[in-house]
Write a protein that holds these residues in place. Structure first.
Motif, PDB file in Angstrom:
ATOM      1  N   ALA A 119      -5.750   6.157   8.571  1.00  0.00           N
ATOM      2  CA  ALA A 119      -5.624   6.493   7.139  1.00  0.00           C
ATOM      3  C   ALA A 119      -6.854   6.055   6.332  1.00  0.00           C
ATOM      4  CB  ALA A 119      -4.342   5.864   6.581  1.00  0.00           C
TER       5      ALA A 119
ATOM      6  N   ILE B 242       0.815  -1.228   0.000  1.00  0.00           N
ATOM      7  CA  ILE B 242       0.000   0.000   0.000  1.00  0.00           C
ATOM      8  C   ILE B 242       0.844   1.272   0.000  1.00  0.00           C
ATOM      9  CG2 ILE B 242      -0.253  -0.052   2.524  1.00  0.00           C
ATOM     10  CD1 ILE B 242      -2.783   1.344  -0.049  1.00  0.00           C
TER      11      ILE B 242
ATOM     12  N   TYR C 280      12.736  -1.334  12.118  1.00  0.00           N
ATOM     13  CA  TYR C 280      11.707  -0.324  12.408  1.00  0.00           C
ATOM     14  C   TYR C 280      12.210   0.632  13.493  1.00  0.00           C
ATOM     15  CZ  TYR C 280       8.626  -3.651   9.935  1.00  0.00           C
ATOM     16  OH  TYR C 280       8.053  -4.482   9.023  1.00  0.00           O
TER      17      TYR C 280
ATOM     18  N   HIS D 161      -0.537  -2.757  14.146  1.00  0.00           N
ATOM     19  CA  HIS D 161      -0.830  -1.314  14.119  1.00  0.00           C
ATOM     20  C   HIS D 161      -0.630  -0.683  15.494  1.00  0.00           C
ATOM     21  CE1 HIS D 161      -3.505  -1.357  10.237  1.00  0.00           C
ATOM     22  NE2 HIS D 161      -2.248  -1.706  10.019  1.00  0.00           N
TER      23      HIS D 161
ATOM     24  N   SER E 275      16.263  -5.452   2.066  1.00  0.00           N
ATOM     25  CA  SER E 275      14.940  -5.124   1.538  1.00  0.00           C
ATOM     26  C   SER E 275      14.702  -3.612   1.574  1.00  0.00           C
ATOM     27  CB  SER E 275      13.903  -5.904   2.354  1.00  0.00           C
ATOM     28  OG  SER E 275      12.727  -5.200   2.496  1.00  0.00           O
TER      29      SER E 275
ATOM     30  N   ALA F 291      11.671   1.974   6.211  1.00  0.00           N
ATOM     31  CA  ALA F 291      12.277   0.958   7.079  1.00  0.00           C
ATOM     32  C   ALA F 291      11.712  -0.404   6.728  1.00  0.00           C
ATOM     33  CB  ALA F 291      11.959   1.266   8.540  1.00  0.00           C
TER      34      ALA F 291
ATOM     35  N   ASN G 234      -2.445  -5.646  10.244  1.00  0.00           N
ATOM     36  CA  ASN G 234      -3.378  -5.091  11.243  1.00  0.00           C
ATOM     37  C   ASN G 234      -2.989  -5.377  12.697  1.00  0.00           C
ATOM     38  OD1 ASN G 234      -4.723  -4.398   8.951  1.00  0.00           O
ATOM     39  ND2 ASN G 234      -6.352  -5.937   9.159  1.00  0.00           N
TER      40      ASN G 234
HETATM   41  N1  LIG Z   1      -6.052   2.527   2.685  1.00  0.00           N
HETATM   42  C1  LIG Z   1      -5.930   1.677   1.701  1.00  0.00           C
HETATM   43  O1  LIG Z   1      -6.298   1.937   0.563  1.00  0.00           O
HETATM   44  C2  LIG Z   1      -5.292   0.341   1.971  1.00  0.00           C
HETATM   45  C3  LIG Z   1      -5.078  -0.542   0.920  1.00  0.00           C
HETATM   46  C4  LIG Z   1      -4.392  -1.732   1.169  1.00  0.00           C
HETATM   47  C5  LIG Z   1      -3.971  -2.036   2.447  1.00  0.00           C
HETATM   48  N2  LIG Z   1      -4.217  -1.175   3.467  1.00  0.00           N
HETATM   49  C6  LIG Z   1      -3.769  -1.492   4.828  1.00  0.00           C
HETATM   50  O2  LIG Z   1      -2.356  -1.403   4.843  1.00  0.00           O
HETATM   51  C7  LIG Z   1      -1.788  -2.401   5.676  1.00  0.00           C
HETATM   52  C8  LIG Z   1      -0.792  -3.229   4.871  1.00  0.00           C
HETATM   53  O3  LIG Z   1      -1.452  -3.857   3.815  1.00  0.00           O
HETATM   54  P1  LIG Z   1      -0.614  -4.377   2.536  1.00  0.00           P
HETATM   55  O4  LIG Z   1      -1.512  -5.168   1.689  1.00  0.00           O
HETATM   56  O5  LIG Z   1       0.103  -3.238   1.904  1.00  0.00           O
HETATM   57  O6  LIG Z   1       0.409  -5.367   3.276  1.00  0.00           O
HETATM   58  P2  LIG Z   1       1.694  -6.150   2.730  1.00  0.00           P
HETATM   59  O7  LIG Z   1       1.989  -5.756   1.311  1.00  0.00           O
HETATM   60  O8  LIG Z   1       1.490  -7.579   3.049  1.00  0.00           O
HETATM   61  O9  LIG Z   1       2.849  -5.515   3.600  1.00  0.00           O
HETATM   62  C9  LIG Z   1       2.909  -5.591   4.990  1.00  0.00           C
HETATM   63  C10 LIG Z   1       4.346  -5.266   5.388  1.00  0.00           C
HETATM   64  O10 LIG Z   1       4.445  -5.395   6.801  1.00  0.00           O
HETATM   65  C11 LIG Z   1       5.752  -5.832   7.138  1.00  0.00           C
HETATM   66  N3  LIG Z   1       5.618  -6.910   8.131  1.00  0.00           N
HETATM   67  C12 LIG Z   1       6.018  -6.842   9.421  1.00  0.00           C
HETATM   68  N4  LIG Z   1       5.733  -7.970  10.074  1.00  0.00           N
HETATM   69  C13 LIG Z   1       5.139  -8.794   9.186  1.00  0.00           C
HETATM   70  C14 LIG Z   1       4.631 -10.104   9.268  1.00  0.00           C
HETATM   71  N5  LIG Z   1       4.647 -10.804  10.414  1.00  0.00           N
HETATM   72  N6  LIG Z   1       4.098 -10.648   8.170  1.00  0.00           N
HETATM   73  C15 LIG Z   1       4.022  -9.953   7.021  1.00  0.00           C
HETATM   74  N7  LIG Z   1       4.485  -8.674   6.864  1.00  0.00           N
HETATM   75  C16 LIG Z   1       5.041  -8.105   7.948  1.00  0.00           C
HETATM   76  C17 LIG Z   1       6.464  -6.251   5.859  1.00  0.00           C
HETATM   77  O11 LIG Z   1       7.412  -5.242   5.559  1.00  0.00           O
HETATM   78  P3  LIG Z   1       9.016  -5.455   5.722  1.00  0.00           P
HETATM   79  O12 LIG Z   1       9.288  -6.818   5.205  1.00  0.00           O
HETATM   80  O13 LIG Z   1       9.559  -4.380   4.878  1.00  0.00           O
HETATM   81  O14 LIG Z   1       9.351  -5.299   7.161  1.00  0.00           O
HETATM   82  C18 LIG Z   1       5.373  -6.236   4.798  1.00  0.00           C
HETATM   83  O15 LIG Z   1       5.828  -5.752   3.567  1.00  0.00           O
HETATM   84  C19 LIG Z   1      -2.976  -3.198   6.236  1.00  0.00           C
HETATM   85  O16 LIG Z   1      -3.313  -2.692   7.497  1.00  0.00           O
HETATM   86  C20 LIG Z   1      -4.105  -2.900   5.257  1.00  0.00           C
HETATM   87  O17 LIG Z   1      -5.386  -2.944   5.863  1.00  0.00           O
HETATM   88  C21 LIG Z   1      -4.856   0.009   3.246  1.00  0.00           C
END
Ligand SMILES: NC(=O)c1ccc[n+]([C@@H]2O[C@H](COP(=O)([O-])OP(=O)(O)OC[C@H]3O[C@@H](n4cnc5c(N)ncnc54)[C@H](OP(=O)(O)O)[C@@H]3O)[C@@H](O)[C@H]2O)c1
Length: 327
Positions: free
Chosen positions: A124, A16, A59, A80, A42, A36, A77
């Motif tokens: 957000a 996101i 982080y 957060h 990465s 971070a 989530n």
């Molecule tokens: N407002 C909107 O339009 C919108 C749209 C999509 C998502 N969101 C929200 O944004 C958040 C992230 O969603 P996303 O789809 O972007 O997630 P994602 O691509 O899966 O990324 C999550 C990031 O969190 C980090 N991380 C830390 N601990 C982790 C763990 N145990 N397992 C997996 N990842 C972990 C990783 O970053 P590192 O590897 O770099 O540490 C990973 O890249 C969620 O809360 C979602 O609800 C909002």
């Protein structure tokens, strides 16, 4: 102080982030300074790809970067609350992704940290800042639809990747947390009040989180809401607001863009209303600037975020118990 540029840091390399990178780079008042990740490699790769000046390999290192003013918390989530609180206590302002948290105890701890540190904290919910949302609210409040009776909505899409964070209950997975939060938030915003009773059904996946959620909310004054969210159907997104005199259809309520159309139907005749909007994620960035630098209250207040989580939890409780839940 008023002309200061706000320096932002991305907490993780989440998918996101890319939605925020464009408005941050376009804004004259904000600057994306750092990213971070849990690994330095990465973070470096990500910073190179998106031309971000600094890459932190943990982080904690981002929170210790003294030049960062705002942390964008885009973690899964279940993280957060933990990282928002750590960021606030490190002296940072925080824009935290939706859903804000996954329990009321978490929301309260986040709010307490914001109050104690005096830093700005906001959820957000990008659609809330968009011109289309403000216009819909204005139409409803003007009385053009008559007395509001019913709000219907949906937000669904298909998740094909079984390892997606949204599929795991212990990570705050489930469609109501991920996308159901939007029609719930939309209805509460339009009504301008909180539901008093809710009822929900869910279809759960292998981890126990919902893959499909169907919910109903009853507000005072005879206003009812029905919505569904899910990961097992094609992309659907709409809101319909029905009043005693007219109805309003919003085909793209949660991700409006630059050109938008909504439809007002009265006496069997439908009028198209064109709404020129701005880039979707710009509003939350500028709102954060105005809150941090100019002392304005964030549009999405902490009390509002708390209520949205309270309603989601009540709906989940109803789906688990099979009973109506008083909120
Ligand atoms: N407002 C909107 O339009 C919108 C749209 C999509 C998502 N969101 C929200 O944004 C958040 C992230 O969603 P996303 O789809 O972007 O997630 P994602 O691509 O899966 O990324 C999550 C990031 O969190 C980090 N991380 C830390 N601990 C982790 C763990 N145990 N397992 C997996 N990842 C972990 C990783 O970053 P590192 O590897 O770099 O540490 C990973 O890249 C969620 O809360 C979602 O609800 C909002």
């Amino acid at each position: 102080m008023t002309d200061r540029i706000l320096n932002w840091g991305l907490l993780s390399t989440a998918h996101i982030n890319r939605a925020l990178i464009k408005p941050l780079n376009a804004s004259k008042r904000n600057r994306l300074l750092a990213v971070a990740s849990r690994s330095q490699t990465s973070a470096d790769t990500y910073a190179r790809e998106w031309k971000i000046p600094r890459a932190h390999g943990s982080y904690e290192a981002l929170l210790n970067d003294s030049e960062i003013d705002v942390i964008y918390n885009s973690l899964p989530n279940h993280l957060h609350a933990e990282w928002t609180i750590k960021a606030l206590r490190a002296g940072k302002n925080v824009l935290c992704e939706k859903p804000f948290a996954i329990s009321l105890a978490e929301v309260d701890a986040m709010t307490q940290a914001a109050n104690e540190t005096g830093k700005v904290l906001a959820e957000a919910f990008m659609y809330r800042h968009h011109v289309q949302t403000l216009k819909v609210k204005e139409i409803v409040d003007s009385g053009k639809l008559g007395k509001i009776q019913l709000i219907k909505g949906a937000f669904t899409y298909t998740i094909k990747n079984e390892n997606d964070i949204r599929n795991f209950k212990d990570m705050g997975g489930g469609s109501i947390w991920d996308v159901g939060c939007y029609p719930i938030s939309y209805a509460r915003t339009i009504v301008g009040a909180e539901p008093v009773e809710v009822f929900g059904w869910q279809v759960t996946g292998p981890s126990g989180s919902d893959e499909i959620f169907v919910g109903q909310m009853k507000f005072r004054d005879g206003i009812h809401t029905q919505f569904d969210s899910g990961f097992k159907s094609p992309y659907r997104s709409y809101i319909e607001i029905v009043g005693t005199d007219a109805s309003l259809n919003i085909p793209n309520p949660f991700k409006p863009g630059v050109k938008n159309e909504i439809y007002l139907t009265r006496d069997g005749k439908t009028q198209k209303i064109n709404i020129k909007g701005e880039e979707l994620y710009l509003g939350e960035v500028e709102d954060m600037y105005d809150s941090v630098i100019r002392g304005k209250s964030p549009r999405v207040t902490l009390a509002d975020s708390r209520e949205n989580i309270a309603v989601i939890l009540a709906l989940l409780e109803s789906a688990q118990s099979g009973k109506l839940v008083i909120v």
